[in-house]
Design a protein around this motif. Structure first.
Motif, PDB file in Angstrom:
ATOM      1  N   THR A  52       0.836  -1.203   0.000  1.00  0.00           N
ATOM      2  CA  THR A  52       0.000   0.000   0.000  1.00  0.00           C
ATOM      3  C   THR A  52       0.870   1.251   0.000  1.00  0.00           C
ATOM      4  O   THR A  52       0.598   2.219  -0.723  1.00  0.00           O
ATOM      5  N   ALA A  53       1.925   1.243   0.812  1.00  0.00           N
ATOM      6  CA  ALA A  53       2.844   2.381   0.846  1.00  0.00           C
ATOM      7  C   ALA A  53       3.566   2.547  -0.485  1.00  0.00           C
ATOM      8  O   ALA A  53       3.762   3.672  -0.968  1.00  0.00           O
ATOM      9  N   ILE A  54       3.936   1.444  -1.105  1.00  0.00           N
ATOM     10  CA  ILE A  54       4.599   1.503  -2.411  1.00  0.00           C
ATOM     11  C   ILE A  54       3.653   2.087  -3.452  1.00  0.00           C
ATOM     12  O   ILE A  54       4.054   2.868  -4.325  1.00  0.00           O
ATOM     13  N   GLY A  55       2.363   1.727  -3.355  1.00  0.00           N
ATOM     14  CA  GLY A  55       1.381   2.229  -4.305  1.00  0.00           C
ATOM     15  C   GLY A  55       1.181   3.727  -4.231  1.00  0.00           C
ATOM     16  O   GLY A  55       0.658   4.341  -5.165  1.00  0.00           O
ATOM     17  N   GLN A  56       1.597   4.345  -3.127  1.00  0.00           N
ATOM     18  CA  GLN A  56       1.459   5.790  -2.971  1.00  0.00           C
ATOM     19  C   GLN A  56       2.673   6.553  -3.479  1.00  0.00           C
ATOM     20  O   GLN A  56       2.680   7.782  -3.472  1.00  0.00           O
ATOM     21  N   LEU A  63      10.889   1.278  -7.286  1.00  0.00           N
ATOM     22  CA  LEU A  63      10.238   0.206  -6.537  1.00  0.00           C
ATOM     23  C   LEU A  63       8.789   0.045  -6.964  1.00  0.00           C
ATOM     24  O   LEU A  63       8.313  -1.085  -7.170  1.00  0.00           O
ATOM     25  N   ARG A  64       8.074   1.146  -7.109  1.00  0.00           N
ATOM     26  CA  ARG A  64       6.671   1.080  -7.526  1.00  0.00           C
ATOM     27  C   ARG A  64       6.548   0.525  -8.937  1.00  0.00           C
ATOM     28  O   ARG A  64       5.686  -0.309  -9.213  1.00  0.00           O
ATOM     29  N   ARG A  65       7.416   0.978  -9.812  1.00  0.00           N
ATOM     30  CA  ARG A  65       7.360   0.522 -11.198  1.00  0.00           C
ATOM     31  C   ARG A  65       7.656  -0.975 -11.301  1.00  0.00           C
ATOM     32  O   ARG A  65       7.036  -1.689 -12.083  1.00  0.00           O
ATOM     33  N   LEU A  66       8.587  -1.454 -10.501  1.00  0.00           N
ATOM     34  CA  LEU A  66       8.918  -2.874 -10.519  1.00  0.00           C
ATOM     35  C   LEU A  66       7.735  -3.712 -10.030  1.00  0.00           C
ATOM     36  O   LEU A  66       7.408  -4.753 -10.622  1.00  0.00           O
ATOM     37  N   CYS A  67       7.074  -3.256  -8.976  1.00  0.00           N
ATOM     38  CA  CYS A  67       5.899  -3.974  -8.467  1.00  0.00           C
ATOM     39  C   CYS A  67       4.777  -3.968  -9.498  1.00  0.00           C
ATOM     40  O   CYS A  67       4.073  -4.979  -9.681  1.00  0.00           O
ATOM     41  N   ALA A  68       4.586  -2.841 -10.173  1.00  0.00           N
ATOM     42  CA  ALA A  68       3.555  -2.751 -11.204  1.00  0.00           C
ATOM     43  C   ALA A  68       3.878  -3.669 -12.375  1.00  0.00           C
ATOM     44  O   ALA A  68       2.980  -4.319 -12.938  1.00  0.00           O
ATOM     45  N   HIS A  69       5.147  -3.739 -12.730  1.00  0.00           N
ATOM     46  CA  HIS A  69       5.567  -4.613 -13.835  1.00  0.00           C
ATOM     47  C   HIS A  69       5.287  -6.077 -13.512  1.00  0.00           C
ATOM     48  O   HIS A  69       4.766  -6.834 -14.340  1.00  0.00           O
ATOM     49  N   ILE A  70       5.622  -6.489 -12.298  1.00  0.00           N
ATOM     50  CA  ILE A  70       5.351  -7.862 -11.862  1.00  0.00           C
ATOM     51  C   ILE A  70       3.858  -8.149 -11.919  1.00  0.00           C
ATOM     52  O   ILE A  70       3.428  -9.210 -12.398  1.00  0.00           O
ATOM     53  N   THR A  71       3.060  -7.209 -11.451  1.00  0.00           N
ATOM     54  CA  THR A  71       1.602  -7.378 -11.440  1.00  0.00           C
ATOM     55  C   THR A  71       1.059  -7.526 -12.851  1.00  0.00           C
ATOM     56  O   THR A  71       0.221  -8.400 -13.125  1.00  0.00           O
ATOM     57  N   LEU A 130      13.652  -4.449  -1.762  1.00  0.00           N
ATOM     58  CA  LEU A 130      12.939  -4.558  -0.487  1.00  0.00           C
ATOM     59  C   LEU A 130      13.900  -4.709   0.685  1.00  0.00           C
ATOM     60  O   LEU A 130      13.618  -4.241   1.795  1.00  0.00           O
ATOM     61  N   ALA A 131      15.039  -5.349   0.441  1.00  0.00           N
ATOM     62  CA  ALA A 131      16.015  -5.578   1.512  1.00  0.00           C
ATOM     63  C   ALA A 131      16.551  -4.276   2.084  1.00  0.00           C
ATOM     64  O   ALA A 131      17.107  -4.260   3.187  1.00  0.00           O
ATOM     65  N   GLN A 132      16.377  -3.178   1.358  1.00  0.00           N
ATOM     66  CA  GLN A 132      16.859  -1.876   1.823  1.00  0.00           C
ATOM     67  C   GLN A 132      15.876  -1.213   2.793  1.00  0.00           C
ATOM     68  O   GLN A 132      16.215  -0.200   3.410  1.00  0.00           O
ATOM     69  N   ARG A 133      14.687  -1.770   2.941  1.00  0.00           N
ATOM     70  CA  ARG A 133      13.660  -1.184   3.802  1.00  0.00           C
ATOM     71  C   ARG A 133      13.661  -1.877   5.168  1.00  0.00           C
ATOM     72  O   ARG A 133      13.493  -3.100   5.254  1.00  0.00           O
ATOM     73  N   SER A 134      13.797  -1.097   6.229  1.00  0.00           N
ATOM     74  CA  SER A 134      13.804  -1.678   7.569  1.00  0.00           C
ATOM     75  C   SER A 134      12.442  -2.270   7.933  1.00  0.00           C
ATOM     76  O   SER A 134      12.371  -3.278   8.649  1.00  0.00           O
ATOM     77  N   ASP A 135      11.350  -1.656   7.434  1.00  0.00           N
ATOM     78  CA  ASP A 135      10.029  -2.201   7.750  1.00  0.00           C
ATOM     79  C   ASP A 135       9.837  -3.565   7.096  1.00  0.00           C
ATOM     80  O   ASP A 135       9.206  -4.454   7.674  1.00  0.00           O
ATOM     81  N   TRP A 136      10.394  -3.751   5.918  1.00  0.00           N
ATOM     82  CA  TRP A 136      10.282  -5.050   5.250  1.00  0.00           C
ATOM     83  C   TRP A 136      11.139  -6.103   5.949  1.00  0.00           C
ATOM     84  O   TRP A 136      10.743  -7.264   6.061  1.00  0.00           O
TER      85      TRP A 136
END
Length: 276
Positions: A52-56, A63-71, A130-136
């Motif tokens: 959800t945060a990536i989508g914003q 990161l957002r573009r990569l997730c959209a590409h996978i989708t 994703l490994a660069q994000r502490s929340d992940w």
């Protein structure tokens, strides 16, 4: 949704004909599959909150573009079997006209396989970001990939599987965890293994650590293939660890280190005999 318009969708799908007036947009045709693909992405890789945060983020964000590409790729893969079929009062028919001939079954299969390979390759690239994000890192998904020395699909490819790598990664992972646990208890120690796994997840393992990790991973691959434990390699790794206590303090204080401490004999004046 990561992809909200037909234009955004087509940016990831080459060779898709433009929808003409009166036709149903491609986005509308595969919209249910986009939802399914995005749910798959959230469940296995990002988690709902992080996605959800990536989508914003901005459309141009890597990161957002990569997730959209996978989708997009995964949605099309799921939709392909039904895209060229229409339901008529007399049953199912194939969409065709005089200018475009329906593709053969072999070509369609190759396309589906290609999309699957592309999806898995993109998903593997996603893990690096994703490994660069502490929340992940603290998320269930991050802990899933950080539970072994193989935080990417490299496990599947190095084990000899170059297609459907996500599925093979999942099937191999449980055996890997069992093997690593055994190697930790008898050679590396659970404490040091935890540190090595953490640094592999963060992509921060030092060259010195990689020399240890590579030896453990090679042993793991061999045991996955049914080969016996390479005891000589593992004892060599232990010797390297024990001679560098400043680099591997976790091992020195572990229960495992006691397995490699030989008891020494001391003479006492009041003993019944002496060793010379």
């Amino acid at each position: 949704m990561l992809i909200e318009t037909d234009q955004q969708l087509r940016a990831f799908l080459p060779n898709a004909l433009t929808t003409v007036e009166g036709e149903t947009p491609l986005y509308d045709k595969i919209s249910p599959y986009l939802v399914k693909a995005q749910s798959w992405l959230a469940k296995n890789f990002t988690g709902t909150e992080i996605l959800t945060a990536i989508g914003q983020l901005a459309q141009e964000d890597e990161l957002r573009r990569l997730c959209a590409h996978i989708t997009a790729v995964d949605a099309l893969r799921r939709a392909i079997p039904s895209l060229d079929l229409i339901l008529t009062p007399n049953g199912f028919g194939i969409v065709s006209n005089q200018n475009i001939v329906p593709a053969s079954a072999d070509r369609v299969k190759r396309l589906i396989d290609s999309l699957l390979a592309n999806r898995d390759s993109l998903a593997n690239d996603l893990l690096d970001l994703l490994a660069q994000r502490s929340d992940w890192q603290q998320s269930p998904q991050g802990q899933f990939f950080g539970a072994s020395l193989w935080p990417s699909f490299e496990l599947a490819t190095m084990a000899g599987f170059h297609t459907d790598t996500w599925a093979h990664y999942q099937s191999l992972r449980l055996n890997v965890l069992n093997i690593e646990q055994d190697l930790a208890e008898h050679f590396v120690s659970e404490e040091l293994m935890a540190r090595l796994r953490r640094n592999m997840l963060l992509r921060q393992a030092t060259p010195e650590e990689r020399s240890i990790i590579d030896g453990i991973r090679q042993t793991t691959l061999e045991m996955l293939a049914g080969k016996p434990l390479d005891f000589k390699r593992m004892t060599s790794i232990v010797q390297r660890i024990r001679t560098k206590p400043h680099l591997y303090p976790e091992w020195q204080d572990s229960y495992t280190s006691m397995l490699f401490c030989r008891p020494s004999f001391e003479n006492h004046k009041d003993a019944a005999g002496y060793w010379w």
